[in-house]
Design an enzyme around this catalytic site. Structure first.
Site, PDB file in Angstrom:
ATOM      1  N   TRP A 104      -3.444   5.014   4.572  1.00 53.90           N
ATOM      2  CA  TRP A 104      -3.240   4.772   5.993  1.00 53.90           C
ATOM      3  C   TRP A 104      -1.822   5.090   6.445  1.00 53.90           C
ATOM      4  CZ3 TRP A 104      -7.108   5.197   8.880  1.00 53.90           C
ATOM      5  CH2 TRP A 104      -8.368   4.843   8.411  1.00 53.90           C
ATOM      6  N   ASP A 174       1.733  -1.510  10.637  1.00 54.49           N
ATOM      7  CA  ASP A 174       0.281  -1.464  10.775  1.00 54.49           C
ATOM      8  C   ASP A 174      -0.282  -2.606   9.952  1.00 54.49           C
ATOM      9  OD1 ASP A 174      -2.421  -1.018  10.691  1.00 54.49           O
ATOM     10  OD2 ASP A 174      -2.310   1.016   9.882  1.00 54.49           O
ATOM     11  N   LYS A 198     -11.205  -5.724  11.112  1.00 56.95           N
ATOM     12  CA  LYS A 198     -11.025  -6.266   9.768  1.00 56.95           C
ATOM     13  C   LYS A 198     -11.054  -7.796   9.785  1.00 56.95           C
ATOM     14  CE  LYS A 198     -10.283  -2.065   8.301  1.00 56.95           C
ATOM     15  NZ  LYS A 198     -11.315  -1.329   7.552  1.00 56.95           N
TER      16      LYS A 198
END
Length: 315
Positions: A104, A174, A198
């Protein structure tokens, strides 16, 4: 009731059953509204109360200081990969530092490079991204516009337990896959963001926590939809807000407060759950092969492989 499976997916995550039950009960019509959350206006007094309560509870859980704004946006983490350099990089030759720890952060760098100059402050490629850097490993620029990291790499199963030391440079994170799993010292950050699916709720809303002084960096000639200052001034209602995901997020945050009381308690719960899985992996004599080095294991994503692709597929 339809039998629910045990869902260990790292994609859209499990929602608490009490949250689903409340949403189901009120789906046809919210109390005193006469209409579904899927139908009401984002500018109605009913939704104003929903988004205000969601933000208030979210601020309470994370102990967000008053000089930070909470924005409810759309587009997921991938849009943030572009919005962050668009808004914070500034004009001229200023660069941003990125800590490359896995899939990511790599995606974030690719998008940021389209907007301006980036530096890699550390790259975990040498050990296939199974560990994180120590502070002394970071090659940081004290004049950087910001320093970016991913707190939890979903695919690699590694997680920061402490924030990288970046001095006076605004720290950008993030936190999509571990937001609300533990307490976070928000005042250490310039900007913290997370897509919802999530830990916060269903896909469709992305939460951005940004220090107010950084809003002054947002270029005046930037498209309003891509400008953090626009969304802050309009209290996340510049365009039609994702009403349903915000509603569910509010229920999830309230459930955490009612069930655990604090993120300290929830974190201890998460640590116990993760330990059960890691103990099984470590006791399997190599049948289950964990990816992350033990010192850097995530409490949110326990990653492992089996001895063959056939067994992995069966599993």
């Amino acid at each position: 009731m339809t039998q629910r499976i045990y869902n260990f997916s790292a994609g859209p995550a499990v929602l608490p059953v009490p949250v689903l039950a409340e949403a189901q009960r009120d789906l046809l019509a919210l109390p005193n509204a006469g209409a579904s959350i899927l139908e009401i206006s984002h500018r109605s007094s009913t939704f104003a109360k929903i988004i205000e309560n969601c933000e208030s509870d979210f601020r309470s859980l994370l102990a967000i200081p008053e000089n930070y704004r909470v924005l409810f946006l759309q587009g997921g983490a991938r849009l943030q990969f572009s919005m962050i350099p668009m808004n914070l990089l500034g004009a001229g030759s200023q660069t941003a530092d990125y800590i490359l720890t896995g899939s990511w952060s790599k995606n974030a760098i690719k998008q940021a490079e389209l907007e301006g100059s980036m530096r890699i402050a550390w790259d975990g490629k040498e050990t296939n991204y199974d560990r994180l850097p120590r502070s002394e490993n970071l090659d940081l620029n004290p004049g950087a516009a910001y320093a970016y990291f991913t707190s939890n790499e979903t695919i690699q199963g590694i997680q920061f337990t402490n924030e990288p030391e970046v001095g006076d440079v605004p720290l950008v994170c993030d936190a999509s896959s571990d937001i609300l799993c533990r307490p976070v010292p928000v005042d250490r950050y310039g900007l913290l963001f997370a897509c919802a699916q999530k830990n916060l709720g269903p896909a469709g809303v992305t939460v951005v926590v940004i220090r107010e002084d950084l809003l002054e960096r947002c270029p005046a000639d930037l498209s309003p939809m891509l400008n953090y200052r626009t969304h802050a001034e309009q209290h996340s209602l510049f365009n039609t807000a994702p009403t349903f995901p915000i509603y569910i997020m509010g229920l999830v945050v309230r459930w955490i407060l009612d069930e655990f009381g604090s993120l300290d308690s929830l974190y201890r719960h998460n640590q116990r759950k993760a330990q059960l899985l890691y103990e099984a992996i470590d006791a399997s004599d190599g049948f289950y092969m964990g990816h992350a080095q033990p010192d850097f294991r995530s409490v949110m994503n326990v990653t492992f492989r089996l001895p063959s692709d056939a067994l992995s597929s069966q599993f």
